[in-house]
Design an enzyme around this catalytic site. Structure first.
Site, PDB file in Angstrom:
ATOM      1  N   HIS A 313       0.353   8.913   5.149  1.00  0.00           N
ATOM      2  CA  HIS A 313       1.170  10.126   5.069  1.00  0.00           C
ATOM      3  C   HIS A 313       0.787  10.901   3.825  1.00  0.00           C
ATOM      4  O   HIS A 313       0.482  10.302   2.802  1.00  0.00           O
ATOM      5  CB  HIS A 313       2.663   9.767   5.022  1.00  0.00           C
ATOM      6  CG  HIS A 313       3.535  10.918   5.386  1.00  0.00           C
ATOM      7  ND1 HIS A 313       3.940  11.855   4.469  1.00  0.00           N
ATOM      8  CD2 HIS A 313       4.055  11.287   6.577  1.00  0.00           C
ATOM      9  CE1 HIS A 313       4.675  12.757   5.088  1.00  0.00           C
ATOM     10  NE2 HIS A 313       4.760  12.446   6.359  1.00  0.00           N
ATOM     11  N   ASP A 371       5.798   7.493  13.284  1.00  0.00           N
ATOM     12  CA  ASP A 371       5.202   7.461  14.620  1.00  0.00           C
ATOM     13  C   ASP A 371       4.724   6.079  15.039  1.00  0.00           C
ATOM     14  O   ASP A 371       4.373   5.869  16.197  1.00  0.00           O
ATOM     15  CB  ASP A 371       4.021   8.440  14.689  1.00  0.00           C
ATOM     16  CG  ASP A 371       4.513   9.878  14.624  1.00  0.00           C
ATOM     17  OD1 ASP A 371       5.557  10.147  15.225  1.00  0.00           O
ATOM     18  OD2 ASP A 371       3.863  10.698  13.963  1.00  0.00           O
TER      19      ASP A 371
HETATM   20  N1  CMC Z   1      -6.284   5.112   9.021  1.00  0.00           N
HETATM   21  C1  CMC Z   1      -7.344   4.873   8.229  1.00  0.00           C
HETATM   22  N2  CMC Z   1      -7.586   5.497   7.066  1.00  0.00           N
HETATM   23  C2  CMC Z   1      -6.703   6.412   6.671  1.00  0.00           C
HETATM   24  C3  CMC Z   1      -5.556   6.714   7.441  1.00  0.00           C
HETATM   25  C4  CMC Z   1      -5.370   6.019   8.645  1.00  0.00           C
HETATM   26  N3  CMC Z   1      -4.302   6.284   9.423  1.00  0.00           N
HETATM   27  N4  CMC Z   1      -4.855   7.673   6.802  1.00  0.00           N
HETATM   28  C5  CMC Z   1      -5.518   7.954   5.672  1.00  0.00           C
HETATM   29  N5  CMC Z   1      -6.649   7.194   5.599  1.00  0.00           N
HETATM   30  C6  CMC Z   1      -7.608   7.175   4.478  1.00  0.00           C
HETATM   31  C7  CMC Z   1      -8.516   8.409   4.507  1.00  0.00           C
HETATM   32  O1  CMC Z   1      -9.686   8.170   5.270  1.00  0.00           O
HETATM   33  C8  CMC Z   1      -8.800   8.588   3.031  1.00  0.00           C
HETATM   34  O2  CMC Z   1      -9.755   7.611   2.654  1.00  0.00           O
HETATM   35  P1  CMC Z   1     -10.866   7.955   1.496  1.00  0.00           P
HETATM   36  O3  CMC Z   1     -10.067   8.225   0.257  1.00  0.00           O
HETATM   37  O4  CMC Z   1     -11.718   6.747   1.437  1.00  0.00           O
HETATM   38  O5  CMC Z   1     -11.599   9.166   1.994  1.00  0.00           O
HETATM   39  C9  CMC Z   1      -7.493   8.183   2.351  1.00  0.00           C
HETATM   40  O6  CMC Z   1      -6.864   7.271   3.271  1.00  0.00           O
HETATM   41  C10 CMC Z   1      -6.543   9.353   2.070  1.00  0.00           C
HETATM   42  O7  CMC Z   1      -6.282  10.003   3.305  1.00  0.00           O
HETATM   43  P2  CMC Z   1      -6.271  11.578   3.506  1.00  0.00           P
HETATM   44  O8  CMC Z   1      -6.790  11.894   4.873  1.00  0.00           O
HETATM   45  O9  CMC Z   1      -6.909  12.265   2.335  1.00  0.00           O
HETATM   46  O10 CMC Z   1      -4.715  11.845   3.436  1.00  0.00           O
HETATM   47  P3  CMC Z   1      -3.975  13.134   3.949  1.00  0.00           P
HETATM   48  O11 CMC Z   1      -2.778  13.258   3.120  1.00  0.00           O
HETATM   49  O12 CMC Z   1      -4.885  14.315   4.001  1.00  0.00           O
HETATM   50  O13 CMC Z   1      -3.614  12.774   5.475  1.00  0.00           O
HETATM   51  C11 CMC Z   1      -2.484  11.950   7.381  1.00  0.00           C
HETATM   52  C12 CMC Z   1      -2.388  12.282   5.884  1.00  0.00           C
HETATM   53  C13 CMC Z   1      -1.078  11.659   7.926  1.00  0.00           C
HETATM   54  C14 CMC Z   1      -3.046  13.181   8.146  1.00  0.00           C
HETATM   55  C15 CMC Z   1      -3.412  10.740   7.570  1.00  0.00           C
HETATM   56  O14 CMC Z   1      -2.881   9.621   6.894  1.00  0.00           O
HETATM   57  C16 CMC Z   1      -3.620  10.419   9.056  1.00  0.00           C
HETATM   58  O15 CMC Z   1      -4.464  11.022   9.704  1.00  0.00           O
HETATM   59  N6  CMC Z   1      -2.861   9.413   9.608  1.00  0.00           N
HETATM   60  C17 CMC Z   1      -2.937   9.079  11.015  1.00  0.00           C
HETATM   61  C18 CMC Z   1      -2.188  10.109  11.840  1.00  0.00           C
HETATM   62  C19 CMC Z   1      -0.681   9.948  11.721  1.00  0.00           C
HETATM   63  O16 CMC Z   1      -0.144   8.855  11.863  1.00  0.00           O
HETATM   64  N7  CMC Z   1       0.012  11.086  11.511  1.00  0.00           N
HETATM   65  C20 CMC Z   1       1.475  11.115  11.492  1.00  0.00           C
HETATM   66  C21 CMC Z   1       2.024  11.517  10.161  1.00  0.00           C
HETATM   67  S1  CMC Z   1       3.821  11.206  10.050  1.00  0.00           S
HETATM   68  C22 CMC Z   1       4.556  12.212  11.239  1.00  0.00           C
HETATM   69  C23 CMC Z   1       4.261  13.655  11.093  1.00  0.00           C
HETATM   70  O17 CMC Z   1       4.207  14.187   9.992  1.00  0.00           O
HETATM   71  O18 CMC Z   1       4.115  14.318  12.133  1.00  0.00           O
END
Ligand code: CMC
Length: 436
Positions: A313, A371
């Site tokens: 998140h 989720d």
């Molecule tokens: N699985 C594997 N790696 C992950 C995941 C995951 N679910 N989420 C983040 N990472 C890694 C990402 O690859 C990055 O690694 P590195 O630093 O080595 O490049 C690190 O963790 C930081 O992630 P980020 O993408 O920079 O974080 P963000 O704040 O931009 O993204 C997020 C947040 C929710 C989009 C992301 O965690 C994600 O895609 N999660 C899966 C989708 C999900 O469950 N979304 C629902 C969110 S809660 C309900 C809502 O808000 O609707």
């Protein structure tokens, strides 16, 4: 906004004069540096794609402490609201800032109930969609179309219009989601029953048929109500910011909420519940719990593009409090339906356990989000996977409206208009086509 005692000073290494900027304090949470005059004073913009460090507005609705894993609606912890209140009370709280007493709740619930039907013409509009259309495609269309049906509540600057459109949207979303479902299933639409609770009425419109008496199961009714409470608002997330930005142009509330629905659909946001369930089903098909290790290796492989859906998140760097409550609800529902041994639930628990102990997830502070378990609950209730995000949209509608109305009432609100760092071609001349 309260001015802090200190100010921020921005200095430049090229000798340009430094600039002082005011700092404001919120009631809780980080202070903000007011950069509104920065461009006028320096000719420079700030650069923050994804809004990692930018507060886009001031708000008094929802507060999240991502490090503690804390979520408050109008100051009340989500754990207390989920246990002591229902969705109607939560809607009242988000919209008006206070929890209603019994009389206030009855009055508000009646007002919402009065608007549960949709214009009969809406079903002909729905009929224009393919039967296999994704429910979120249908919802984006239907919600946007409400502005074509309710001309008497589309002036965003008129407080009475805003109030009526708010009640209409909260009341009609369950009806529209259930209609989208019935249409895809080829079953007759069920009209709302206003003597049922908000969640009970939704279940009736989803699962009843004109042929048989339908009884609402109270465990499922409570579980759905909890899903609605947990999804009701989440401060300035992507879809809420979309609603605010869309509404900032002065467009009508139905159009602004339709924009929120469209944004929510993406798998990084509300679409994650559907993606998470599909992921669990894929792993189950591959061999279930025994394949978790292999799947995790793919998730950790930077080149694979595979994510553990329902994990991570932008704000929570701790367990999402909604995920804990959802896990509880998940257990309750599975027990009530005799599905304690549900293989997908077992698989989810195994994935969670491994992820919480794995260095990759620990270092990045990745925890289950709302989720991760909501899909299992919804599937057990009998909601088709493709409808999960539409249920999220139904529940989030009140948050979107509360945020939109807060923005319109904010004297500092302006049309949203971000700037850019231009990296394209400098000015050049168009050559006649024969010379290109
Ligand atoms: N699985 C594997 N790696 C992950 C995941 C995951 N679910 N989420 C983040 N990472 C890694 C990402 O690859 C990055 O690694 P590195 O630093 O080595 O490049 C690190 O963790 C930081 O992630 P980020 O993408 O920079 O974080 P963000 O704040 O931009 O993204 C997020 C947040 C929710 C989009 C992301 O965690 C994600 O895609 N999660 C899966 C989708 C999900 O469950 N979304 C629902 C969110 S809660 C309900 C809502 O808000 O609707």
């Amino acid at each position: 906004m309260k001015l802090a005692d200190n100010k921020a000073t921005l200095s430049f290494s090229n000798g340009a004069p430094s600039v002082d900027m005011p700092v404001y304090q919120g009631s809780v949470g980080p202070d903000v540096i007011d950069i509104r005059k920065l461009y006028a004073q320096t000719g420079m913009f700030t650069y923050d794609p994804g809004f990692l460090s930018t507060a886009s507005c001031q708000s008094a609705i929802t507060y999240i402490d991502g490090d503690k894993g804390e979520l408050l609606y109008r100051g009340y912890p989500i754990e207390q609201l989920a246990v002591n209140c229902d969705f109607m009370e939560t809607c009242h709280l988000l919209l008006y800032g206070n929890l209603p007493n019994a009389a206030g709740k009855a009055e508000f619930t009646k007002r919402v109930s009065n608007h549960t039907m949709v214009n009969e013409q809406m079903q002909f509009f729905l009929r224009g969609f393919r039967r296999d259309a994704h429910p979120m495609a249908i919802m984006t269309g239907l919600v946007g179309a409400l502005s074509a049906f309710y001309h008497d509540s589309i002036d965003i600057n008129n407080p009475e219009h805003r109030e009526v459109s708010a009640i209409r949207l909260i009341a009609k979303m369950p009806t529209l989601v259930a209609m989208a479902y019935k249409y895809s299933a080829g079953q007759p639409y069920m009209y709302p029953k206003n003597n049922l609770s908000y969640a009970g009425n939704f279940m009736h419109m989803m699962f009843a048929t004109p042929c048989e008496e339908y009884k609402v199961n109270p465990v499922i009714e409570r579980a759905l109500d909890r899903i609605f409470i947990l999804h009701a608002d989440h401060e300035q997330n992507a879809s809420t910011s979309t609603v605010r930005l869309c509404g900032s142009s002065g467009t009508n509330p139905f159009a602004a909420i339709a924009a929120g629905v469209a944004c929510l659909w993406g798998p990084a946001h509300g679409g994650a519940n559907e993606a998470c369930l599909n992921m669990l089903e894929d792993i189950q098909r591959m061999g279930g719990v025994s394949k978790v290790g292999e799947f995790m290796n793919q998730v950790k492989d930077k080149n694979s593009n595979v994510k553990l859906m329902g994990f991570g998140h932008r704000v929570y760097k701790n367990y999402d409090p909604r995920a804990k409550l959802m896990q509880e609800t998940c257990k309750e529902v599975l027990v009530a339906l005799g599905l304690e041994n549900d293989p997908l639930f077992k698989l989810a628990m195994a994935l969670e356990k491994i992820a919480l102990e794995d260095d990759y997830f620990v270092q990045r502070k990745l925890y289950p989000n709302v989720d991760f378990y909501s899909g299992i609950v919804q599937r057990a209730i009998g909601i088709p996977v493709s409808l999960f995000t539409a249920i999220f949209a139904l529940a989030r509608t009140v948050g979107w409206i509360a945020q939109l109305n807060e923005m319109i009432g904010d004297p500092e609100y302006k049309i949203g208009r971000p700037r850019q760092l231009f990296t394209g071609s400098e000015k050049r001349d168009v050559l006649p086509i024969a010379q290109r």
